[in-house]
Write a protein that holds these residues in place. Structure first.
Motif: not given
Lengths: 321, 321
Positions: A141-144, A150-152, A295-309
């Motif tokens: 999500a961008i700015d929402h 769902i990462p923002v 792309m990270d999420m697509i290639d790496n279905p589990e890894c969530s990464g940072s929630y908010e950037t």
DNA sequence: TTTCGTATGTCAAGCGGTTGACATGTTAGT
DNA sequence: ACTAACATGTCAACCGCTTGACATACGAAA
């Protein structure tokens, strides 16, 4: 009838498997065969059917992009960057203009899932669309804030608001109002308002809900009713432009009597209205970051990464303050 | 694993065929069965796979849209309308920003064909892309002549040019120049220039080739070198805005010393730069007409219909003339 | 009673391309 | 002369859904 792989095989005098091998660079193929196949492809004017391919591969290389409207310079620019980046990565964009309407956005989300998009980038208003909970569908999500999972990606809205309001204060404004659209519910953009309210003694925020003419009307009303207003922090450049327009109509001198600062700082605004002081969002960075995250999420279905950037914003001082 | 039709069938205790029948409203289905199936669909959170469906139906309901860039207000607005209309007709848009580059446009055209789009709407610059000759692929061009067989939708460019230049003349301009971008080769937009050249005694047309900063630079050079210039007909509003900016820099009074008229009249321009006199293109009409034409071609592969559609433009007089 | 319209099921082929398994033949290296 | 690696082919299954053909029931109308 359309030319299909089989026809190419026949024309080249090889088997379908071989053609597929040439197409996908798999297994052993001699230069000669490769040429034969490629010639046949050219002669028959063959285009592989990506629908069939997608079906088998379970990968469409489609990304859904949901924005309120591409006709807004901010979203237009954002869409441009996102599309360009995706395209360079071999992904295609399905464009959806939700107009900020819940029903439309739901319908788009459903459509995108049915079309097996590999991921979705959303920068629209609505919360609580269950569709977004579709199992493991990568969404950014961008700015929402769409859902807790769902990462923002967005810019530093609090800082932006602070820069804007502090700038007005520094320029001597004593009666600053804040105008924003209906967009800012449950979005990081609320922090712009928060910053305003934190910095100003008697904060007055107007939430304009309607379309453009109404906005001009509302602003006229506001400025007429509160003639002491000497600073406006508008939540986007379009609003700021409307303020300037009304000020001209009412013969209020900008920046002498009234200072106006906008938000977004798109190229379009900077071309059409270079006089406007505004907070520039790092649109290209936002695009890059969201696509990368997706792309990270697509290639790496589990890894969530940072929630908010949160990306930095910039104050562009010009002539309206 | 994803839920598929078969799973729904099992859950509902019916056959796959029956589920398909419910999904497609075909054949006989009792209310009871229908409900059972619909419940199963909801419970399993099933979304039909449109890729598979498309493969079988040989119909994707995808429309390719190629524009130079959606970040330009004109194309942004056009894209919005086109997408909205298509969406209401059950079609989806694949967005392509060609940046006016031949190679990119070719690549996009190929990609679209491979994805089996049902049709393409092009409003980009390049001619002679063989891909567009793909057998019976419905294509509509907006304001560009792509090939003798591809229908064109656009506005009345000659009239637009005439209205603009005549207006400058009526306002007393004696030394009018015309500025346009590199876009106007082989497009109906060349008629804007034609009109200018027909109306003015010593026509001087500048073709600016580069990006934004260069444009401002070029205009500065032009205005410095030809100080007698008292009227500019810019081929779009962005150019006109650049002229206004340069005029301000050089302390040339607009409209007293110099009058400027633009072209396009998008909502964005009218919001951000309402002072600009401009020629308003009927963007929504262009969108409607092109989509309608494309739909006709899709439903009716042989019928070609009218080759060129010309829609009326409108002079919007404001403060720069 | 026959026949028709309704309601459902089974089955298999097909959309166009991919892929793995397996067979066969040709070269080249040792 | 023997083994690998290379080059290609055949075949069949599969991706998920649609559709036509055909079979089977049931109730109602003729």
């Amino acid at each position: 009838m359309k030319v299909k792989l089989e026809d190419v095989a026949k024309a080249a005098g090889v088997s379908p498997t071989t053609v597929s091998r040439v197409l996908n660079n798999r297994g052993y193929i001699s230069e000669l065969t490769k040429e034969k196949v490629e010639n046949a492809i050219k002669e028959l004017n063959y285009y592989p059917n990506d629908v069939a391919r997608s079906l088998f591969k379970k990968r469409t290389n489609f990304i859904g992009l949901i924005v309120p409207t591409v006709s807004n310079p901010f979203f237009g620019e954002l869409s441009l960057y996102i599309e360009n980046i995706c395209s360079s990565l071999g992904y295609k964009i399905i464009l959806c203009n939700s107009s900020g309407q819940l029903e439309k956005e739901k319908a788009y989300a459903t459509m995108l899932i049915r079309h097996q998009v590999d991921g979705i980038i959303v920068c629209s208003y609505n919360r609580g669309i269950d569709t977004y909970k579709y199992p493991k569908l990568p969404i950014v999500a961008i700015d929402h804030y769409l859902a807790p999972t769902i990462p923002v990606v967005g810019s530093d809205n609090y800082m932006g608001g602070k820069l804007a309001v502090q700038h007005l204060i520094d320029r001597g404004c004593r009666s600053i109002i804040h105008i924003n659209g209906p967009l800012e519910l449950e979005t990081p953009a609320q922090y712009r308002r928060k910053a305003y309210e934190d910095l100003v003694d008697n904060p007055i925020t107007y939430e304009l809900q309607f379309d453009e003419e109404d906005i001009v009307l509302s602003i006229r009303k506001i400025l007429t009713e509160r003639p002491e207003t000497d600073g406006i922090f508008a939540s986007d450049d379009m609003m700021a432009a409307a303020c300037l327009q009304v000020a001209r109509e009412l013969s209020i001198q900008v920046p002498e009597q009234l200072k106006v600062i906008g938000y977004d700082g798109t190229k379009t605004t900077r071309s059409l209205l270079p006089q406007l002081t505004t907070i520039k969002q790092p649109i290209e960075e936002i695009a890059k970051t969201s696509v990368k995250k997706l792309m990270d999420m697509i290639d790496n279905p589990e890894c969530s990464g940072s929630y908010e950037t949160v990306l930095p914003v910039q104050l562009l001082i010009s002539e309206t303050t």
